[in-house]
Design a protein around this motif. Structure first.
Motif, mmCIF file in Angstrom:
data_model
loop_
_atom_site.group_PDB
_atom_site.id
_atom_site.type_symbol
_atom_site.label_atom_id
_atom_site.label_comp_id
_atom_site.label_asym_id
_atom_site.label_seq_id
_atom_site.Cartn_x
_atom_site.Cartn_y
_atom_site.Cartn_z
ATOM 1 N N GLU A 1 4.743 -8.391 7.257
ATOM 2 C CA GLU A 1 6.040 -7.891 6.830
ATOM 3 C C GLU A 1 5.994 -7.726 5.315
ATOM 4 O OE1 GLU A 1 9.607 -9.621 8.170
ATOM 5 O OE2 GLU A 1 8.925 -9.901 10.241
ATOM 6 N N THR A 2 6.400 -6.563 4.832
ATOM 7 C CA THR A 2 6.269 -6.282 3.405
ATOM 8 C C THR A 2 7.424 -5.418 2.922
ATOM 9 O OG1 THR A 2 4.829 -5.303 1.721
ATOM 10 C CG2 THR A 2 4.809 -4.277 3.903
ATOM 11 N N ARG A 3 7.785 -5.595 1.661
ATOM 12 C CA ARG A 3 8.787 -4.731 1.043
ATOM 13 C C ARG A 3 8.159 -3.469 0.466
ATOM 14 N NH1 ARG A 3 13.210 -8.385 -2.317
ATOM 15 N NH2 ARG A 3 13.931 -9.648 -0.554
ATOM 16 N N ARG A 4 6.877 -3.521 0.182
ATOM 17 C CA ARG A 4 6.187 -2.374 -0.407
ATOM 18 C C ARG A 4 4.998 -1.974 0.482
ATOM 19 N NH1 ARG A 4 8.956 0.835 -3.987
ATOM 20 N NH2 ARG A 4 10.115 -0.437 -5.465
ATOM 21 N N ARG B 1 9.797 -1.600 4.745
ATOM 22 C CA ARG B 1 11.178 -1.228 4.448
ATOM 23 C C ARG B 1 11.251 0.181 3.874
ATOM 24 N NH1 ARG B 1 14.080 -6.750 2.070
ATOM 25 N NH2 ARG B 1 13.325 -8.160 3.713
ATOM 26 N N ASN B 2 10.341 1.040 4.323
ATOM 27 C CA ASN B 2 10.296 2.449 3.923
ATOM 28 C C ASN B 2 10.145 2.629 2.416
ATOM 29 O OD1 ASN B 2 12.483 2.453 6.478
ATOM 30 N ND2 ASN B 2 10.842 3.960 6.588
ATOM 31 N N ASN C 1 9.421 5.655 12.853
ATOM 32 C CA ASN C 1 10.477 5.516 11.841
ATOM 33 C C ASN C 1 9.935 5.466 10.417
ATOM 34 O OD1 ASN C 1 12.467 5.352 13.918
ATOM 35 N ND2 ASN C 1 11.978 3.187 14.189
ATOM 36 N N SER C 2 9.041 6.393 10.125
ATOM 37 C CA SER C 2 8.456 6.485 8.797
ATOM 38 C C SER C 2 8.546 7.924 8.306
ATOM 39 C CB SER C 2 7.000 6.008 8.835
ATOM 40 O OG SER C 2 6.936 4.664 9.303
ATOM 41 N N ARG C 3 8.018 8.197 7.120
ATOM 42 C CA ARG C 3 8.010 9.574 6.624
ATOM 43 C C ARG C 3 6.913 10.359 7.353
ATOM 44 N NH1 ARG C 3 6.356 11.368 0.546
ATOM 45 N NH2 ARG C 3 4.390 10.516 1.320
ATOM 46 N N THR D 1 5.813 0.291 11.649
ATOM 47 C CA THR D 1 7.184 0.778 11.654
ATOM 48 C C THR D 1 7.799 0.649 10.259
ATOM 49 O OG1 THR D 1 8.035 -1.408 12.320
ATOM 50 C CG2 THR D 1 7.566 0.165 14.076
ATOM 51 N N ASN D 2 8.736 1.571 9.970
ATOM 52 C CA ASN D 2 9.579 1.507 8.770
ATOM 53 C C ASN D 2 8.787 1.451 7.470
ATOM 54 O OD1 ASN D 2 11.872 1.428 10.462
ATOM 55 N ND2 ASN D 2 11.747 -0.795 10.605
#
Length: 423
Positions: free
Chosen positions: A116-119, A140-141, A185-187, A162-163
């Motif tokens: 799990e990562t923010r970046r 977190r996109n 759910n990504s670019r 995801t994301n």
């Protein structure tokens, strides 16, 4: 090979000094374990970062969580022959280049890792023969899931992402294999830049802006993938080939996207034996030349195909459910060429509300009377009489579109009549 357990970890914790110079417990074990050894980490949560720069096996026993909000990655891997298995990593740093795992060197393995990562999730820089498999990554996109820079001959297999910004991003990275991954759910699900001879096979890229983008790539193989429901953005598409050359797109299912396959400034690519189903536009060419489109099955697309400023594309022997089919000599091919006319697409681009009248009899008549310019027509000279591929929804797509059109016409008529009565 010598195995170190958490008993040794506890002993080391008691022996390390306190204060700012003290090493983290797991790092102490890693430092004292000889090359080729195994470090087993007992279940628990650990607030620390680790560096592994020699051949070691790091194994989580039970639920192991390594967490850090520091600028440094939770795990840094260097050298050769590092294997990490069954560990969960959480990185809560929010700086632009923060990453959970940083990898350099070669011949490493990540197996059964949860991140799990923010970046960024995993960043590979100038590595080769690294395998990431059977893992999960959630973001977190705000950064890429797995990011490869100048990294060749690596394998990414069975990873659920995801994301994130781009699920798997390759730049100047060659001969990598991306297989059996799931990206949502990504670019961009998979994004290749200046990267050649890569293989994308058996991946699922769903509900992203673009399922996969190949830009300035050569000799890429795209086989047996699912690109589905990439339609939430006005620029969405299942597969985008931009300045791509000699690429093979074979036996993929491209379903329910805004544009199934978008080919721009791309040459000498092959689109063969794909299922292109229920997209707003099946395949779209722009400044694309000398591409081969053959043996594909086009079903239930609002607009089958469009070609703008494109020439010398070989389009033949595809199945089009909108084609008029007459086989006089029994060779399984229609004598009536199929012309994919983008009239409806051009009309709705100017007035989007006209989408309500898709397949309405009057609109079909207008399309036949007001033919699009020849340079926008994509012609299959010998369309197939029958589908060359088995499709689960063989007839429901067309029926569903007719039912939808009829309901829309009824609704529009009702609104018109009620409006007149109010006056």
């Amino acid at each position: 090979m010598k195995k170190f357990t958490m008993a040794l970890l506890v002993f080391s914790c008691l022996s390390i000094p306190t204060g700012s110079e003290a090493s983290s417990p797991i790092q102490s074990i890693i430092d004292t374990t000889p090359a080729g050894g195994t470090v087993e980490i007992e279940a628990g949560e650990y607030e620390e970062t680790i560096v592994i720069d020699k051949p070691l096996i790091i194994v989580g026993k039970g639920d192991v969580l390594l967490r850090s909000c520091e600028k440094e990655p939770v795990v840094i891997i260097a050298g050769e022959g590092v294997k990490i298995k069954n560990i969960t990593l959480e990185h809560c740093g929010a700086e632009e280049e923060d990453t959970a795992v940083s990898i350099t060197g070669s011949h490493h393995l990540l197996d059964g890792i949860k991140i799990e990562t923010r970046r960024f999730g995993i960043m590979l820089v100038e590595v080769n023969d690294v395998t990431v498999q059977n893992s999960e990554l959630k973001g977190r996109n705000r950064g890429n899931g797995i990011d490869l820079w100048k990294s060749d001959q690596n394998q990414i297999e069975n990873v659920k992402i995801t994301n994130v910004t781009d699920g798997i991003y390759l730049e100047q990275s060659h001969e990598n294999v991306l297989s059996k991954n799931s990206i949502e759910n990504s670019r961009y699900g998979m994004h290749l830049m200046y990267s050649n001879q890569n293989v994308l096979q058996e991946n699922s890229s769903t509900s992203n802006i673009t399922g996969a983008m190949l830009m300035e790539t050569d000799k890429t193989s795209v086989r047996h993938n699912m690109f589905e429901a990439n339609k939430s953005n006005v620029n969405a598409q299942g597969l985008l080939l931009y300045e791509a050359y000699n690429t093979e797109v074979i036996e993929n299912e491209i379903r329910g996207n805004r544009v199934g396959v978008y080919i721009e400034k791309a040459e000498k690519n092959q689109l063969v034996s794909n299922k292109i189903i229920d997209n707003f536009i099946g395949v779209q060419f722009k400044n694309a030349n000398e591409n081969k489109i053959s043996q594909n099955t086009f079903i239930g697309n609002v607009n089958e195909a469009q070609a703008i400023e494109s020439s010398a594309n070989k389009v033949d022997n595809n199945y089009w459910d909108a084609a008029s089919l007459v086989d006089m000599d029994g060779d399984g091919k229609s004598e009536i060429p199929y012309h994919a006319d983008p009239y409806f697409l051009t009309l709705t681009k100017s007035v989007p509300e006209y989408q309500l009248f898709f397949q309405a009899p009057g609109l079909i008549l207008l399309q036949k009377l007001l033919k699009s310019p020849d340079d926008q027509l994509l012609t299959d000279s010998a369309p197939l009489m029958e589908m060359s591929l088995t499709v689960e929804k063989e007839t429901t797509s067309r029926v569903g579109l007719w039912v939808m059109s009829i309901l829309m016409i009824i609704a529009s008529t009702s609104v018109f009549i009620l409006g007149r009565k109010r006056k």
